[in-house]
Design a protein around this motif. Sequence first.
Motif, mmCIF file in Angstrom:
data_model
loop_
_atom_site.group_PDB
_atom_site.id
_atom_site.type_symbol
_atom_site.label_atom_id
_atom_site.label_comp_id
_atom_site.label_asym_id
_atom_site.label_seq_id
_atom_site.Cartn_x
_atom_site.Cartn_y
_atom_site.Cartn_z
ATOM 1 N N LEU A 45 21.316 3.000 24.930
ATOM 2 C CA LEU A 45 20.417 3.873 25.691
ATOM 3 C C LEU A 45 20.858 3.982 27.141
ATOM 4 O O LEU A 45 21.044 5.087 27.668
ATOM 5 C CB LEU A 45 18.988 3.332 25.608
ATOM 6 N N ILE A 46 21.056 2.851 27.796
ATOM 7 C CA ILE A 46 21.397 2.844 29.214
ATOM 8 C C ILE A 46 22.832 3.322 29.442
ATOM 9 O O ILE A 46 23.091 4.193 30.286
ATOM 10 C CB ILE A 46 21.207 1.439 29.814
ATOM 11 N N ILE A 47 23.779 2.764 28.673
ATOM 12 C CA ILE A 47 25.189 3.118 28.855
ATOM 13 C C ILE A 47 25.429 4.587 28.490
ATOM 14 O O ILE A 47 26.101 5.327 29.214
ATOM 15 C CB ILE A 47 26.096 2.207 28.008
ATOM 16 N N GLY A 48 24.863 5.005 27.349
ATOM 17 C CA GLY A 48 25.056 6.382 26.902
ATOM 18 C C GLY A 48 24.485 7.399 27.868
ATOM 19 O O GLY A 48 25.151 8.387 28.210
ATOM 20 N N LEU A 49 23.266 7.164 28.344
ATOM 21 C CA LEU A 49 22.652 8.098 29.287
ATOM 22 C C LEU A 49 23.434 8.151 30.599
ATOM 23 O O LEU A 49 23.648 9.230 31.155
ATOM 24 C CB LEU A 49 21.203 7.691 29.567
ATOM 25 N N GLY A 107 27.709 10.127 22.187
ATOM 26 C CA GLY A 107 28.114 9.311 21.051
ATOM 27 C C GLY A 107 27.628 7.880 21.170
ATOM 28 O O GLY A 107 27.199 7.265 20.189
ATOM 29 N N ILE A 108 27.693 7.330 22.388
ATOM 30 C CA ILE A 108 27.182 5.982 22.615
ATOM 31 C C ILE A 108 25.659 5.965 22.500
ATOM 32 O O ILE A 108 25.073 5.050 21.910
ATOM 33 C CB ILE A 108 27.628 5.471 23.999
ATOM 34 N N ILE A 192 20.066 15.716 23.667
ATOM 35 C CA ILE A 192 19.676 14.422 24.225
ATOM 36 C C ILE A 192 18.215 14.136 23.899
ATOM 37 O O ILE A 192 17.846 13.016 23.519
ATOM 38 C CB ILE A 192 19.898 14.392 25.754
ATOM 39 N N VAL A 193 17.375 15.149 24.024
ATOM 40 C CA VAL A 193 15.949 14.988 23.702
ATOM 41 C C VAL A 193 15.761 14.627 22.234
ATOM 42 O O VAL A 193 14.981 13.730 21.891
ATOM 43 C CB VAL A 193 15.170 16.285 24.040
ATOM 44 N N VAL A 194 16.469 15.319 21.358
ATOM 45 C CA VAL A 194 16.367 15.027 19.922
ATOM 46 C C VAL A 194 16.762 13.586 19.640
ATOM 47 O O VAL A 194 16.083 12.873 18.887
ATOM 48 C CB VAL A 194 17.253 16.002 19.108
ATOM 49 N N ILE A 195 17.858 13.133 20.266
ATOM 50 C CA ILE A 195 18.303 11.749 20.064
ATOM 51 C C ILE A 195 17.256 10.768 20.563
ATOM 52 O O ILE A 195 16.870 9.818 19.859
ATOM 53 C CB ILE A 195 19.646 11.507 20.785
ATOM 54 N N LEU A 196 16.762 10.988 21.776
ATOM 55 C CA LEU A 196 15.800 10.057 22.371
ATOM 56 C C LEU A 196 14.496 10.002 21.579
ATOM 57 O O LEU A 196 13.952 8.927 21.323
ATOM 58 C CB LEU A 196 15.512 10.459 23.819
ATOM 59 N N VAL A 197 14.005 11.167 21.212
ATOM 60 C CA VAL A 197 12.695 11.223 20.556
ATOM 61 C C VAL A 197 12.743 10.719 19.120
ATOM 62 O O VAL A 197 11.891 9.932 18.700
ATOM 63 C CB VAL A 197 12.138 12.663 20.605
ATOM 64 N N PHE A 198 13.751 11.142 18.371
ATOM 65 C CA PHE A 198 13.751 10.828 16.949
ATOM 66 C C PHE A 198 14.540 9.559 16.601
ATOM 67 O O PHE A 198 14.312 8.978 15.541
ATOM 68 C CB PHE A 198 14.289 12.013 16.155
ATOM 69 N N LYS A 199 15.438 9.131 17.470
ATOM 70 C CA LYS A 199 16.190 7.908 17.176
ATOM 71 C C LYS A 199 15.555 6.676 17.811
ATOM 72 O O LYS A 199 15.606 5.578 17.253
ATOM 73 C CB LYS A 199 17.643 8.041 17.643
ATOM 74 N N TYR A 200 14.968 6.861 18.989
ATOM 75 C CA TYR A 200 14.455 5.717 19.729
ATOM 76 C C TYR A 200 12.935 5.555 19.646
ATOM 77 O O TYR A 200 12.397 4.594 20.187
ATOM 78 C CB TYR A 200 14.885 5.808 21.189
ATOM 79 N N SER A 201 12.258 6.480 19.004
ATOM 80 C CA SER A 201 10.788 6.407 18.959
ATOM 81 C C SER A 201 10.297 5.132 18.281
ATOM 82 O O SER A 201 9.273 4.560 18.683
ATOM 83 C CB SER A 201 10.218 7.636 18.248
#
Length: 241
Positions: A45-49, A107-108, A192-201
């Motif tokens: 999360l931190i490194i990728g962003l 990707g990260i 990025i939103v799709v990844i954050l919302v659906f992968k990290y929820s």
Amino acid sequence: MVQIGNFFFKYRNFLFIFLYLALFIPSTPVFSEATFGPHYYRYPLIIGLAITILGQLIRGATIALAYIVRGGKDKKVYANTLVTNGIFAHCRNPLYVGNILMLVGAGILVNSLLYMLVFIPLFLFIYQAIVLAEEHFLRNKFGTQFDAYTKRVHRWLINPVGLRKTVSGMHFSWKRWLKREYNTQVIWLLFIVVILVFKYSNNWAWDETTRNTWFIVAVLVLACYYYTIRYLKKSGKWEEV
């Protein structure tokens, strides 16, 4: 390589859609709970962003300081002038460097080993071919001027020496950044939103309603941003700097 680069130059915009969609192919994770503990998700999360945002900032600085026509002509490599000022005085391909960082960061962020080991190397190969095709064109058109430029500026590495002086000595046109970049920004931010919302929820203990609400809000914000910049651009309310 030049012929390969000319081929991919024609379809490079579609390449990004393909690479963004490839983020969602199931894969072994780069960071796992077994190796990094229960809070392993913080690392991608931190490194990728950080990396993907850095890529967008590099693109923004490049466009805002010294814009270069990126679209070619008739889907072929083309340039009216050899741009060597702004960020181009420190790297020959800063826009491409920004693109690479944006995708590596994504990707990260998605924590995909497959993406990092297969799609990123493929992307780098294609970009190298495109750059060689562009350099072939520029060398034929600008001759010794381009040769001198290549001797003092690296193809990929951004030389930080004098960068502060370059930035402070030029006008930073944030309007041009937004006008020229809003399409790329919105597509990038949507993924990025799709990844954050659906992968990290699940990591944030969101229930389905909370997750969907955040997604809808984010999409509406992006839509408002997109159509606001588009209106300002098309209406001529923002003069080119």
